[in-house]
Design an enzyme around this catalytic site. Structure first.
Site, short mmCIF file in Angstrom:
data_model
loop_
_atom_site.label_atom_id
_atom_site.label_comp_id
_atom_site.label_asym_id
_atom_site.label_seq_id
_atom_site.Cartn_x
_atom_site.Cartn_y
_atom_site.Cartn_z
N SER A 102 10.70 0.40 -8.25
CA SER A 102 10.25 -0.41 -9.38
C SER A 102 11.30 -0.29 -10.48
O SER A 102 12.01 0.72 -10.55
CB SER A 102 8.91 0.12 -9.90
OG SER A 102 8.58 -0.48 -11.13
N TYR A 114 3.70 7.18 -12.89
CA TYR A 114 4.20 6.07 -12.05
C TYR A 114 5.73 6.02 -12.09
O TYR A 114 6.39 5.93 -11.06
CB TYR A 114 3.58 4.77 -12.55
CG TYR A 114 3.94 3.54 -11.76
CD1 TYR A 114 3.33 3.27 -10.54
CD2 TYR A 114 4.90 2.64 -12.23
CE1 TYR A 114 3.65 2.13 -9.82
CE2 TYR A 114 5.22 1.50 -11.51
CZ TYR A 114 4.60 1.25 -10.32
OH TYR A 114 4.93 0.12 -9.60
P1 NAP Z 1 -1.61 -4.36 -4.97
O1 NAP Z 1 -1.87 -5.80 -5.20
O2 NAP Z 1 -2.50 -3.34 -5.60
O3 NAP Z 1 -1.54 -4.10 -3.38
C1 NAP Z 1 -1.26 -2.80 -2.90
C2 NAP Z 1 -1.94 -2.60 -1.56
O4 NAP Z 1 -1.62 -1.25 -1.13
C3 NAP Z 1 -3.46 -2.67 -1.67
O5 NAP Z 1 -4.02 -3.31 -0.53
C4 NAP Z 1 -3.85 -1.21 -1.74
O6 NAP Z 1 -5.15 -0.92 -1.30
C5 NAP Z 1 -2.82 -0.60 -0.79
N1 NAP Z 1 -2.76 0.84 -1.00
C6 NAP Z 1 -2.77 1.51 -2.19
N2 NAP Z 1 -2.77 2.82 -1.97
C7 NAP Z 1 -2.77 3.00 -0.62
C8 NAP Z 1 -2.81 4.14 0.21
N3 NAP Z 1 -2.89 5.38 -0.30
N4 NAP Z 1 -2.78 3.97 1.55
C9 NAP Z 1 -2.75 2.74 2.08
N5 NAP Z 1 -2.76 1.61 1.35
C10 NAP Z 1 -2.76 1.74 0.00
O7 NAP Z 1 -0.14 -3.96 -5.44
P2 NAP Z 1 1.23 -4.81 -5.50
O8 NAP Z 1 1.40 -5.28 -6.89
O9 NAP Z 1 1.33 -5.76 -4.36
O10 NAP Z 1 2.26 -3.60 -5.33
C11 NAP Z 1 2.81 -3.24 -4.08
C12 NAP Z 1 3.93 -2.25 -4.34
O11 NAP Z 1 4.89 -2.83 -5.22
C13 NAP Z 1 3.48 -0.94 -5.01
O12 NAP Z 1 4.20 0.15 -4.47
C14 NAP Z 1 3.86 -1.15 -6.46
O13 NAP Z 1 4.08 0.06 -7.15
C15 NAP Z 1 5.13 -1.94 -6.30
N6 NAP Z 1 5.53 -2.73 -7.48
C16 NAP Z 1 4.69 -3.68 -7.97
C17 NAP Z 1 5.07 -4.40 -9.08
C18 NAP Z 1 4.21 -5.48 -9.68
O14 NAP Z 1 4.54 -5.94 -10.78
N7 NAP Z 1 3.15 -5.91 -9.02
C19 NAP Z 1 6.30 -4.13 -9.71
C20 NAP Z 1 7.13 -3.14 -9.19
C21 NAP Z 1 6.72 -2.44 -8.05
P3 NAP Z 1 -6.31 -0.69 -2.43
O15 NAP Z 1 -6.70 -2.08 -2.84
O16 NAP Z 1 -7.36 0.06 -1.72
O17 NAP Z 1 -5.68 0.10 -3.56
#
Ligand code: NAP
Length: 254
Positions: free
Chosen positions: A140, A153
């Protein structure tokens, strides 16, 4: 993209957000796709939406034995893995002075331990394959610069970036390892954390004038996994609409 057809691609956190968009992208590329998540309903919904997904794996990445069991299940299905998109993660917003031990440990357990457990299982398999493999870890922009209210984070994502570099050195030349570092991407994670006013404020601050889309992160994953990126390893790729380009100077008064 070159070289993605028929590749065996595992995407963690594939039930929604960036992970689900990435599953759709690799299917478009003709890859074989498996998704892993702790959300069983979300896994089912993703598979209904994308019937091409070959396998869903229910596991919590922060629990080593669940990760190992999921990889054993995958071994029975594919007998190997070519690409890992190590994407699952959580984000928790706290004032630094209010962070409790359990909050800190939860973020590290998922974002750092989980990324390590999954990467190790994939790398052990790829290292034995003649054709090697590709691992892409989810970092990130928060791992590259300080942001208030996200000490845990930010620290976890900085750890992912350093893990990526270290893995790339040890696993070369057979396995390439890179990290992707998005800025603000509109997903259920962001929608859960911010009000619509806060999201509009972020849009105003990003030089390209909007939040990113999950499909745009998926496109970078596809490039880095492809043969076009075969000389790239140990790097961290920022995808942020210009957010980090100039610090304060990148947020002109509009
Ligand atoms: P999201 O919409 O919350 O989707 C994340 C998915 O991962 C959800 O289905 C979640 O399940 C699952 N998950 C979380 N913890 C887990 C675990 N311990 N074991 C297995 N599955 C798990 O998030 P996103 O925005 O797509 O983010 C995905 C990745 O990108 C993350 O690593 C995040 O830090 C990174 N990221 C996101 C952004 C952003 O702006 N969105 C920016 C930079 C980096 P639950 O629903 O049960 O939690």
């Amino acid at each position: 993209m070159r070289g993605l057809a028929k590749k065996r691609v595992l995407i963690t956190g594939g039930a929604r957000g960036i992970g689900a968009a990435t599953a759709a992208r690799f299917l478009e590329e003709g890859s074989k796709v498996a998704i892993l998540d702790r959300d069983s309903l979300g896994l089912q919904e993703s598979r209904n939406a994308l019937p091409g997904i070959e396998k869903t794996l229910l596991a919590d990445v922060s629990i080593s034995r669940e990760v190992e069991a999921a990889f054993s299940e995958l071994d029975r299905h594919w007998r190997g893995i070519d690409v890992l998109i190590n994407n699952a993660g959580i984000s928790v917003r706290h004032r630094f002075l209010d962070i409790e031990n359990k909050d800190w440990l939860e973020v590290m357990a998922v974002n750092l331990n989980g990324v390590f457990f999954v990467a190790r299982s994939a790398a052990q398999r790829m290292a034995k394959q003649k054709e090697g493999g590709v691992i892409i870890n989810m970092g990130s922009t928060n791992g590259l610069t300080g942001y208030p209210f996200y000490a845990a984070y930010n620290t976890s994502k900085a750890g992912v970036i350093e893990l990526t570099r270290s893995m790339a050195l040890e696993l070369a030349p057979g396995v390439r390892v890179n990290a992707v570092c998005p800025g603000f991407i509109l997903t259920p994670m962001q929608e859960a954390e911010y009000t619509s006013e806060m999201l509009r404020e972020f849009e105003r601050k990003v030089p390209l004038g909007r939040l990113g889309k999950p499909e745009e992160v998926a496109a970078l994953f596809a490039f880095l996994a492809s043969d076009d990126a075969r000389f790239i390893t140990g790097q961290c790729f920022v995808l942020d609409g210009g957010e980090l380009a100039g610090g304060l100077a990148s947020s002109p008064l509009r």
